[in-house]
Design a protein around this motif. Structure first.
Motif, PDB file in Angstrom:
ATOM      1  N   MET A 294       1.867   2.210  15.999  1.00 40.77           N
ATOM      2  CA  MET A 294       1.263   3.304  14.866  1.00 40.77           C
ATOM      3  C   MET A 294       2.362   3.780  13.776  1.00 40.77           C
ATOM      4  O   MET A 294       1.985   3.841  12.674  1.00 40.77           O
ATOM      5  N   ILE A 295       3.378   4.139  14.620  1.00 41.05           N
ATOM      6  CA  ILE A 295       4.369   4.913  13.598  1.00 41.05           C
ATOM      7  C   ILE A 295       4.989   3.808  12.828  1.00 41.05           C
ATOM      8  O   ILE A 295       5.279   4.462  11.677  1.00 41.05           O
ATOM      9  N   ASP A 296       5.356   2.749  13.147  1.00 41.71           N
ATOM     10  CA  ASP A 296       5.845   1.851  12.334  1.00 41.71           C
ATOM     11  C   ASP A 296       4.742   1.533  11.076  1.00 41.71           C
ATOM     12  O   ASP A 296       5.255   1.445   9.985  1.00 41.71           O
ATOM     13  N   ARG A 297       3.362   1.329  11.416  1.00 40.98           N
ATOM     14  CA  ARG A 297       2.433   1.047  10.399  1.00 40.98           C
ATOM     15  C   ARG A 297       2.634   2.241   9.444  1.00 40.98           C
ATOM     16  O   ARG A 297       2.122   2.098   8.137  1.00 40.98           O
ATOM     17  N   CYS A 298       2.949   3.498   9.591  1.00 41.71           N
ATOM     18  CA  CYS A 298       2.854   4.431   8.838  1.00 41.71           C
ATOM     19  C   CYS A 298       4.185   4.511   7.951  1.00 41.71           C
ATOM     20  O   CYS A 298       4.411   5.624   7.160  1.00 41.71           O
ATOM     21  N   GLY A 299       4.858   3.749   8.317  1.00 37.63           N
ATOM     22  CA  GLY A 299       6.170   3.475   7.480  1.00 37.63           C
ATOM     23  C   GLY A 299       7.507   4.433   7.835  1.00 37.63           C
ATOM     24  O   GLY A 299       8.296   4.631   7.113  1.00 37.63           O
ATOM     25  N   TRP A 300       7.406   4.854   9.361  1.00 35.80           N
ATOM     26  CA  TRP A 300       8.415   5.761   9.660  1.00 35.80           C
ATOM     27  C   TRP A 300       9.613   4.968  10.033  1.00 35.80           C
ATOM     28  O   TRP A 300      10.970   5.844  10.251  1.00 35.80           O
ATOM     29  N   LYS A 301       9.799   4.278  10.521  1.00 37.18           N
ATOM     30  CA  LYS A 301      10.915   3.172  11.231  1.00 37.18           C
ATOM     31  C   LYS A 301      12.064   3.335  10.267  1.00 37.18           C
ATOM     32  O   LYS A 301      12.104   2.878   9.153  1.00 37.18           O
ATOM     33  N   GLY A 302      13.184   3.808  10.820  1.00 43.89           N
ATOM     34  CA  GLY A 302      14.462   3.945  10.076  1.00 43.89           C
ATOM     35  C   GLY A 302      14.546   5.058   9.009  1.00 43.89           C
ATOM     36  O   GLY A 302      15.401   5.362   8.438  1.00 43.89           O
ATOM     37  N   GLN A 303      13.564   6.044   8.983  1.00 41.08           N
ATOM     38  CA  GLN A 303      13.245   7.251   8.031  1.00 41.08           C
ATOM     39  C   GLN A 303      13.929   8.435   8.546  1.00 41.08           C
ATOM     40  O   GLN A 303      14.245   8.566  10.080  1.00 41.08           O
TER      41      GLN A 303
ATOM     42  N   ALA B  86      10.540  19.094  14.000  1.00 43.95           N
ATOM     43  CA  ALA B  86       9.712  19.013  12.613  1.00 43.95           C
ATOM     44  C   ALA B  86       9.415  17.543  12.450  1.00 43.95           C
ATOM     45  O   ALA B  86       8.289  17.257  11.828  1.00 43.95           O
ATOM     46  N   LEU B  87      10.429  16.530  12.593  1.00 49.08           N
ATOM     47  CA  LEU B  87       9.938  15.200  12.465  1.00 49.08           C
ATOM     48  C   LEU B  87       8.987  14.712  13.241  1.00 49.08           C
ATOM     49  O   LEU B  87       7.879  13.990  12.697  1.00 49.08           O
ATOM     50  N   ALA B  88       9.007  15.058  14.134  1.00 51.55           N
ATOM     51  CA  ALA B  88       7.846  14.590  15.277  1.00 51.55           C
ATOM     52  C   ALA B  88       6.518  15.056  14.832  1.00 51.55           C
ATOM     53  O   ALA B  88       5.409  14.208  14.851  1.00 51.55           O
ATOM     54  N   LYS B  89       6.583  16.414  14.278  1.00 53.97           N
ATOM     55  CA  LYS B  89       5.155  16.722  13.741  1.00 53.97           C
ATOM     56  C   LYS B  89       4.853  15.963  12.490  1.00 53.97           C
ATOM     57  O   LYS B  89       3.368  15.872  12.215  1.00 53.97           O
ATOM     58  N   GLU B  90       5.688  15.590  11.551  1.00 55.52           N
ATOM     59  CA  GLU B  90       5.106  14.899  10.411  1.00 55.52           C
ATOM     60  C   GLU B  90       4.757  13.555  10.933  1.00 55.52           C
ATOM     61  O   GLU B  90       3.797  13.154  10.444  1.00 55.52           O
ATOM     62  N   ILE B  91       5.443  12.966  11.980  1.00 53.05           N
ATOM     63  CA  ILE B  91       4.909  11.689  12.371  1.00 53.05           C
ATOM     64  C   ILE B  91       3.656  11.910  12.728  1.00 53.05           C
ATOM     65  O   ILE B  91       2.719  11.086  12.880  1.00 53.05           O
ATOM     66  N   GLN B  92       3.393  12.821  13.904  1.00 55.83           N
ATOM     67  CA  GLN B  92       1.948  12.971  14.231  1.00 55.83           C
ATOM     68  C   GLN B  92       0.964  13.115  13.288  1.00 55.83           C
ATOM     69  O   GLN B  92      -0.277  12.474  13.454  1.00 55.83           O
ATOM     70  N   TYR B  93       1.298  13.916  12.486  1.00 56.58           N
ATOM     71  CA  TYR B  93       0.259  14.158  11.241  1.00 56.58           C
ATOM     72  C   TYR B  93       0.064  12.944  10.702  1.00 56.58           C
ATOM     73  O   TYR B  93      -1.318  12.500  10.385  1.00 56.58           O
ATOM     74  N   SER B  94       0.916  12.193  10.052  1.00 61.27           N
ATOM     75  CA  SER B  94       0.473  10.901   9.547  1.00 61.27           C
ATOM     76  C   SER B  94      -0.182   9.979  10.218  1.00 61.27           C
ATOM     77  O   SER B  94      -0.973   9.273  10.189  1.00 61.27           O
ATOM     78  N   VAL B  95       0.335   9.637  11.657  1.00 58.52           N
ATOM     79  CA  VAL B  95      -0.663   8.778  12.480  1.00 58.52           C
ATOM     80  C   VAL B  95      -2.060   9.280  12.797  1.00 58.52           C
ATOM     81  O   VAL B  95      -3.127   8.596  12.705  1.00 58.52           O
ATOM     82  N   PHE B  96      -2.244  10.751  12.754  1.00 58.23           N
ATOM     83  CA  PHE B  96      -3.551  11.084  12.912  1.00 58.23           C
ATOM     84  C   PHE B  96      -4.407  10.878  11.567  1.00 58.23           C
ATOM     85  O   PHE B  96      -5.503  10.608  11.696  1.00 58.23           O
ATOM     86  N   GLN B  97      -3.777  11.104  10.382  1.00 61.62           N
ATOM     87  CA  GLN B  97      -4.308  10.932   9.104  1.00 61.62           C
ATOM     88  C   GLN B  97      -4.837   9.294   9.145  1.00 61.62           C
ATOM     89  O   GLN B  97      -6.080   9.236   8.637  1.00 61.62           O
ATOM     90  N   GLN B  98      -3.818   8.551   9.256  1.00 59.38           N
ATOM     91  CA  GLN B  98      -4.090   7.000   9.252  1.00 59.38           C
ATOM     92  C   GLN B  98      -5.136   6.470  10.293  1.00 59.38           C
ATOM     93  O   GLN B  98      -6.036   5.522  10.024  1.00 59.38           O
ATOM     94  N   PHE B  99      -5.018   6.822  11.682  1.00 55.66           N
ATOM     95  CA  PHE B  99      -5.567   6.125  12.746  1.00 55.66           C
ATOM     96  C   PHE B  99      -6.677   7.206  13.246  1.00 55.66           C
ATOM     97  O   PHE B  99      -7.218   6.828  14.322  1.00 55.66           O
ATOM     98  N   GLY B 100      -6.524   8.541  13.175  1.00 56.99           N
ATOM     99  CA  GLY B 100      -7.340   9.403  13.686  1.00 56.99           C
ATOM    100  C   GLY B 100      -7.005   9.680  15.329  1.00 56.99           C
ATOM    101  O   GLY B 100      -7.755  10.099  16.007  1.00 56.99           O
ATOM    102  N   ILE B 101      -5.719   9.314  15.568  1.00 52.77           N
ATOM    103  CA  ILE B 101      -5.241   9.436  17.045  1.00 52.77           C
ATOM    104  C   ILE B 101      -4.292  10.696  17.286  1.00 52.77           C
ATOM    105  O   ILE B 101      -3.191  10.562  16.315  1.00 52.77           O
TER     106      ILE B 101
END
Ligand code: EPU
Length: 337
Positions: free
Chosen positions: A276-285, A313-328
């Motif tokens: 899911m993190i990968d799908r949100c485009g975070w890999k390597g960011q 701070a990075l972890a929170k951004e990631i959690q937010y985008s995964v929640f936005q996209q997958f609701g998880i």
């Protein structure tokens, strides 16, 4: 016993944050630990027991005592035709214990090869990889009760193991200090090759299914995918793989048919946080000095001078985008201090 005042924890956390603690105490025997508990001096203010800090995120300096076990030793305490019991000091490196099991052809620990950490914390965290968890080989856990100073021996059942969790991590947090773990290993050559690409790798390299080859293949996969904490600060998987209800999963699966998953039981499905993190485009960011590993999106890394706050701070951004996209909601696997 070693005692250090105003001590840097740089070498004691694999994120390599240069935080300090007021006091660092390392004991070498169970008697030394009992003496510390009886005296009580270090247990009046904030205290924390650590292993090698491979699953910890320090937000800031620690205002109390950090305790560390240097209880060593691996002792064969029982041997039957089909299995052995090995009692290991909490301060031993978990991978040294695995190396010894593999060299003796004691089966059960090999899939956990190269997981950083010490024996005591392995039994708190229920470390796992490649279809195995430490709970599968824990026989008993010896600990000292910090409240009433008793020595206790817990059976595996009493430890209340769950995915990356135990009672030592939940309701007993701060109550018991583990001194030894006794592991139950098999002398029968039963290997677990079904998870991930272990079997494929053995076939690709035309290797026999031996315990040595399984350990080597797993070590190579890990070295290939995961950053070496000695080189790039990280704490392994940052988030746990979320477990969701099957109905919810079916809806998600319709929307994302290529989403990998693992059935937990009839009602629950585990979905991979990394995917899911990968799908949100975070890999390597990167965000400031904290980053997402470029080969495995579940690993957050210290790009050099990061602080715990930057990684959070990075972890929170990631959690937010995964929640936005997958609701998880993803829960951290790493323990925040
Ligand atoms: N994936 C991606 N992108 C990535 C990484 C993975 O799409 O960047 C996909 C993979 O293709 C796979 C799925 O996500 O389908 C899961 O990835 P993988 O099997 O690599 O492992 P994981 O579920 O992310 C778990 C453990 C690891 C353990 C491995 C191997 C957790 C939180 N993590 O990771 O444990 O090594 O399986 O068994 O359960 C650790 O706890 O620190 C740790 C590294």
């Amino acid at each position: 016993m070693k005692t250090r005042h105003d001590y840097s924890l740089l070498a004691h956390n694999t994120f390599h944050f240069d935080v300090r603690c007021k006091l660092f105490v390392e004991y070498e025997t169970e008697d030394e630990l009992k003496q510390l508990i009886d005296e009580g001096t270090y247990f009046q203010g904030p205290w924390l027991h650590i292993g090698c800090g491979s699953n910890l995120l320090f937000r800031a300096d620690y205002p109390g005592t950090i305790l560390h076990s240097a209880i060593k030793g691996m002792e064969l305490i029982d041997e039957k035709e089909t299995n052995v019991l090995v009692r290991v000091g909490a301060g031993e490196l978990f991978d040294d214990f695995i190396a010894r099991c593999v060299s003796r052809h004691w089966y059960g620990a090999e899939n956990l090869s190269l997981i950083p950490g010490e024996v005591g914390s392995s039994a708190v965290q229920n470390i796992g990889a490649y279809g195995a968890e430490v709970k599968d080989i824990v026989h008993t856990v010896e600990a000292i009760d910090v409240e009433n100073h008793d020595s206790r021996v817990f059976s595996r059942e009493e430890c209340g193991y769950a995915y990356r969790s135990s009672r030592f991590k939940r309701e007993w947090a701060g109550r018991y200090i583990i001194t030894h773990v006794t592991f139950h290993l098999s002398k029968r050559p039963i290997l677990n090759l079904d998870y991930g690409n272990v079997r494929d790798e053995l076939n690709r390299q035309q290797l026999d299914s031996t315990i040595e080859n399984v350990r080597n293949v797993i070590m190579n996969i890990r070295r290939e995918k995961l950053p070496d904490p000695d080189v790039t600060g990280n704490a392994g998987s940052f988030f746990m793989n979320p477990v969701i209800g099957r109905q919810r999963f079916e809806l998600l699966h319709e929307a994302y048919p290529d989403m990998p998953y693992y059935d937990v039981d009839e009602d629950n499905v585990k979905v991979p946080a990394a995917w899911m993190i990968d799908r949100c485009g975070w890999k390597g960011q990167r965000l400031g000095n904290a980053g997402v590993h470029n080969k495995q999106a579940l690993i957050l890394v210290n790009c050099g001078q990061a602080t715990g706050q930057e990684v959070i701070a990075l972890a929170k951004e990631i959690q937010y985008s995964v929640f936005q996209q997958f609701g998880i909601n993803m829960e951290p696997e790493v323990n925040f201090v």
